[in-house]
Design an enzyme around this catalytic site. Structure first.
Site, PDB file in Angstrom:
ATOM      1  N   GLU A   1      -0.273  -3.410   9.249  1.00 13.54           N
ATOM      2  CA  GLU A   1      -1.352  -2.413   9.363  1.00 13.54           C
ATOM      3  C   GLU A   1      -2.244  -2.612  10.579  1.00 13.54           C
ATOM      4  O   GLU A   1      -3.476  -2.709  10.462  1.00 13.54           O
ATOM      5  CB  GLU A   1      -2.160  -2.393   8.046  1.00 13.54           C
ATOM      6  CG  GLU A   1      -1.257  -2.073   6.850  1.00 13.54           C
ATOM      7  CD  GLU A   1      -1.947  -2.119   5.495  1.00 13.54           C
ATOM      8  OE1 GLU A   1      -3.121  -2.503   5.418  1.00 13.54           O
ATOM      9  OE2 GLU A   1      -1.283  -1.781   4.492  1.00 13.54           O
TER      10      GLU A   1
ATOM     11  N   GLU B   1       6.966   0.164   0.829  1.00  9.77           N
ATOM     12  CA  GLU B   1       5.983   0.053  -0.263  1.00  9.77           C
ATOM     13  C   GLU B   1       5.855   1.376  -1.006  1.00  9.77           C
ATOM     14  O   GLU B   1       4.746   1.826  -1.319  1.00  9.77           O
ATOM     15  CB  GLU B   1       4.605  -0.356   0.286  1.00  9.77           C
ATOM     16  CG  GLU B   1       4.612  -1.640   1.098  1.00  9.77           C
ATOM     17  CD  GLU B   1       3.223  -2.100   1.552  1.00  9.77           C
ATOM     18  OE1 GLU B   1       2.202  -1.578   1.057  1.00  9.77           O
ATOM     19  OE2 GLU B   1       3.173  -2.984   2.428  1.00  9.77           O
TER      20      GLU B   1
ATOM     21  N   ASP C   1       5.284   4.360  -3.333  1.00 11.71           N
ATOM     22  CA  ASP C   1       4.794   4.882  -4.614  1.00 11.71           C
ATOM     23  C   ASP C   1       4.161   6.245  -4.351  1.00 11.71           C
ATOM     24  O   ASP C   1       3.744   6.533  -3.228  1.00 11.71           O
ATOM     25  CB  ASP C   1       3.845   3.914  -5.348  1.00 11.71           C
ATOM     26  CG  ASP C   1       2.675   3.415  -4.532  1.00 11.71           C
ATOM     27  OD1 ASP C   1       2.249   4.106  -3.579  1.00 11.71           O
ATOM     28  OD2 ASP C   1       2.164   2.326  -4.851  1.00 11.71           O
TER      29      ASP C   1
HETATM   30  O1  G3I Z   1      -6.425 -13.473  -7.080  1.00 14.40           O
HETATM   31  C1  G3I Z   1      -7.637 -12.870  -7.480  1.00 14.40           C
HETATM   32  C2  G3I Z   1      -8.118 -13.464  -8.788  1.00 14.40           C
HETATM   33  O2  G3I Z   1      -8.399 -14.825  -8.600  1.00 14.40           O
HETATM   34  C3  G3I Z   1      -9.354 -12.698  -9.238  1.00 14.40           C
HETATM   35  O3  G3I Z   1      -9.755 -13.152 -10.485  1.00 14.40           O
HETATM   36  C4  G3I Z   1      -9.065 -11.216  -9.331  1.00 14.40           C
HETATM   37  C5  G3I Z   1     -10.289 -10.408  -9.725  1.00 14.40           C
HETATM   38  O4  G3I Z   1     -10.409  -9.244  -8.944  1.00 14.40           O
HETATM   39  O5  G3I Z   1      -8.630 -10.778  -8.079  1.00 14.40           O
HETATM   40  C6  G3I Z   1      -7.441 -11.388  -7.652  1.00 14.40           C
HETATM   41  O6  G3I Z   1      -7.104 -10.896  -6.400  1.00 14.40           O
HETATM   42  C7  G3I Z   1      -6.570  -9.572  -6.382  1.00 14.40           C
HETATM   43  C8  G3I Z   1      -5.182  -9.653  -5.773  1.00 14.40           C
HETATM   44  O7  G3I Z   1      -4.655  -8.364  -5.605  1.00 14.40           O
HETATM   45  C9  G3I Z   1      -4.216 -10.462  -6.622  1.00 14.40           C
HETATM   46  O8  G3I Z   1      -4.050  -9.846  -7.857  1.00 14.40           O
HETATM   47  C10 G3I Z   1      -7.469  -8.701  -5.546  1.00 14.40           C
HETATM   48  O9  G3I Z   1      -8.704  -8.517  -6.208  1.00 14.40           O
HETATM   49  C11 G3I Z   1      -6.817  -7.366  -5.305  1.00 14.40           C
HETATM   50  O10 G3I Z   1      -7.601  -6.633  -4.374  1.00 14.40           O
HETATM   51  C12 G3I Z   1      -5.442  -7.573  -4.741  1.00 14.40           C
HETATM   52  O11 G3I Z   1      -4.855  -6.284  -4.540  1.00 14.40           O
HETATM   53  C13 G3I Z   1      -3.715  -6.275  -3.724  1.00 14.40           C
HETATM   54  C14 G3I Z   1      -3.990  -5.458  -2.471  1.00 14.40           C
HETATM   55  O12 G3I Z   1      -2.817  -5.391  -1.684  1.00 14.40           O
HETATM   56  C15 G3I Z   1      -5.100  -6.075  -1.630  1.00 14.40           C
HETATM   57  O13 G3I Z   1      -5.278  -5.335  -0.478  1.00 14.40           O
HETATM   58  C16 G3I Z   1      -2.586  -5.613  -4.500  1.00 14.40           C
HETATM   59  O14 G3I Z   1      -2.222  -6.433  -5.615  1.00 14.40           O
HETATM   60  C17 G3I Z   1      -1.373  -5.423  -3.595  1.00 14.40           C
HETATM   61  O15 G3I Z   1      -0.406  -4.662  -4.270  1.00 14.40           O
HETATM   62  C18 G3I Z   1      -1.804  -4.657  -2.343  1.00 14.40           C
HETATM   63  O16 G3I Z   1      -0.700  -4.471  -1.500  1.00 14.40           O
HETATM   64  C19 G3I Z   1      -0.952  -3.803  -0.262  1.00 14.40           C
HETATM   65  C20 G3I Z   1       0.010  -4.389   0.757  1.00 14.40           C
HETATM   66  O17 G3I Z   1      -0.129  -5.781   0.825  1.00 14.40           O
HETATM   67  C21 G3I Z   1      -0.205  -3.763   2.128  1.00 14.40           C
HETATM   68  N1  G3I Z   1      -0.137  -2.319   2.065  1.00 14.40           N
HETATM   69  C22 G3I Z   1      -0.986  -1.696   1.052  1.00 14.40           C
HETATM   70  C23 G3I Z   1      -0.736  -2.298  -0.326  1.00 14.40           C
HETATM   71  C24 G3I Z   1      -1.569  -1.605  -1.381  1.00 14.40           C
HETATM   72  O18 G3I Z   1      -2.935  -1.833  -1.197  1.00 14.40           O
END
Ligand code: G3I
Length: 317
Positions: free
Chosen positions: A131, A236, A238
């Site tokens: 990105e 990715e 969806d």
């Molecule tokens: O690991 C922490 C945990 O310790 C905490 O308790 C919890 C509470 O919010 O958060 C956890 O982290 C989360 C993480 O996923 C792991 O589950 C984050 O809040 C959450 O924001 C994060 O979201 C991820 C997101 O990227 C972040 O930008 C999504 O799972 C993941 O699917 C998403 O993937 C991205 C690609 O990498 C890049 N392209 C877009 C795509 C969708 O956003």
């Protein structure tokens, strides 16, 4: 029979899914994920990112990434590495240090070399840079660009090639599914890297789309990118909707999945397709877009939706 088996029959390298470590305790979920006739490729949706792999400078943790790499290997599935250099999910030490160019270059090189080196020989392709663009086609302002300009991209790609010469090196982004300024910017970047002799093998087209709003220029766009001599993949996919689900929305979603997959099938160098998880149970969408969801081809109960049949139809055409 399954999506990957169909895709491979038609000459594609894989049809795959993202997954995340906490999901792997759900045995009904893994029963579908582990079937390599259904999914021939896995992407870890979080556990190979910078905050997960290098939480403190020079201290690397691979336990969770290894779990998914090992799962892919056990299942006979390809692995996409995701990702090494991205503005998001960075540990505080990366975002809060007052970097100079020399220091940040060394930090990028150490991170990319160590992470990609750790998985050497296990990864089909890496999203080395994730990105890098704003939607208007300018480079995104982040710690990397603000310190190093666009040179951070070649620094990362050169380190990646040295760390695993057999992994395909990708730059991955969203809103480059169709033709437009952001895709043009990506194409210009590829051309610029090639002219400098910087290694670049592929462009990842994320595919976070909206039901009823899928562009008609996906095939044309993929042809323009692959004409540069790089491969493309849908990395990715969806297709979300405003909830609640209705029969009409699910039917439109089926059409939209079929449209996207058909475009990849029509372009020889679109080599694979990855769902950003296969089930609504684990989709990232509802927590990010309030009131939206139901973006995946399997519902929250792991039951196939009409979208699944749209994918099958596209893979068979
Ligand atoms: O690991 C922490 C945990 O310790 C905490 O308790 C919890 C509470 O919010 O958060 C956890 O982290 C989360 C993480 O996923 C792991 O589950 C984050 O809040 C959450 O924001 C994060 O979201 C991820 C997101 O990227 C972040 O930008 C999504 O799972 C993941 O699917 C998403 O993937 C991205 C690609 O990498 C890049 N392209 C877009 C795509 C969708 O956003």
């Amino acid at each position: 029979n399954g999506l990957n088996a169909l895709a491979q029959t038609q000459g594609k390298t894989y049809f795959g899914s993202a997954t995340d470590n906490p999901e792997l305790t759900n045995t009904a979920y893994t029963a579908i994920l582990d079937n390599n006739m259904m999914f021939g490729q896995l992407t870890p949706s979080n556990s190979m990112k910078w905050d997960a792999t290098e939480p403190e400078p020079g201290t690397f943790t691979f336990t969770e990434g290894d779990q998914i790499a090992d799962l892919a290997k056990t299942n006979g599935q390809l692995l996409r590495g995701h990702n090494t250099v991205w503005y998001n999910q960075l540990p505080d030490w990366v975002t809060s240090t007052a970097w100079n160019a020399t220091g940040l270059t060394a930090a990028i090189q150490r991170h990319v070399s160590t992470v990609i080196g750790h998985y050497k020989g296990q990864v089909y392709s890496w999203d080395v840079v994730n990105e890098p663009f704003n939607d208007n086609g300018t480079f995104r302002s982040d710690v990397f660009y603000d310190t190093l300009g666009e040179s951070y991209i070649s620094i990362a790609l050169i380190a990646a090639r040295a760390a695993d010469p057999n992994a395909k090196l990708y730059i991955n982004d969203y809103n480059i599914e169709g033709t437009g300024v952001k895709s043009t910017a990506m194409q210009n970047l590829v051309t610029s890297l090639q002219s400098q002799g910087v290694p670049i093998d592929g462009v990842g087209i994320e595919g976070h789309l909206i039901v009823g709003e899928v562009t008609t220029t996906i095939q044309e766009n993929m042809e323009a990118i692959t004409a540069l001599g790089v491969e493309v993949a849908i990395t990715e996919l969806d297709i979300r909707m405003t909830l609640p689900e209705t029969a009409a929305l699910l039917d439109q979603q089926k059409t939209d999945y079929q449209t996207v997959i058909s475009a990849c099938m029509a372009v020889e160098k679109c080599i694979g397709m990855t769902l950003w998880d296969y089930t609504d149970l684990y989709s990232w969408v509802p927590s990010t877009f309030s009131g939206q969801g139901a973006a995946c081809p399997w519902d929250e109960n792991l039951v196939r939706k009409p979208a699944y049949d749209g994918i099958v139809a596209a893979l068979q055409s």
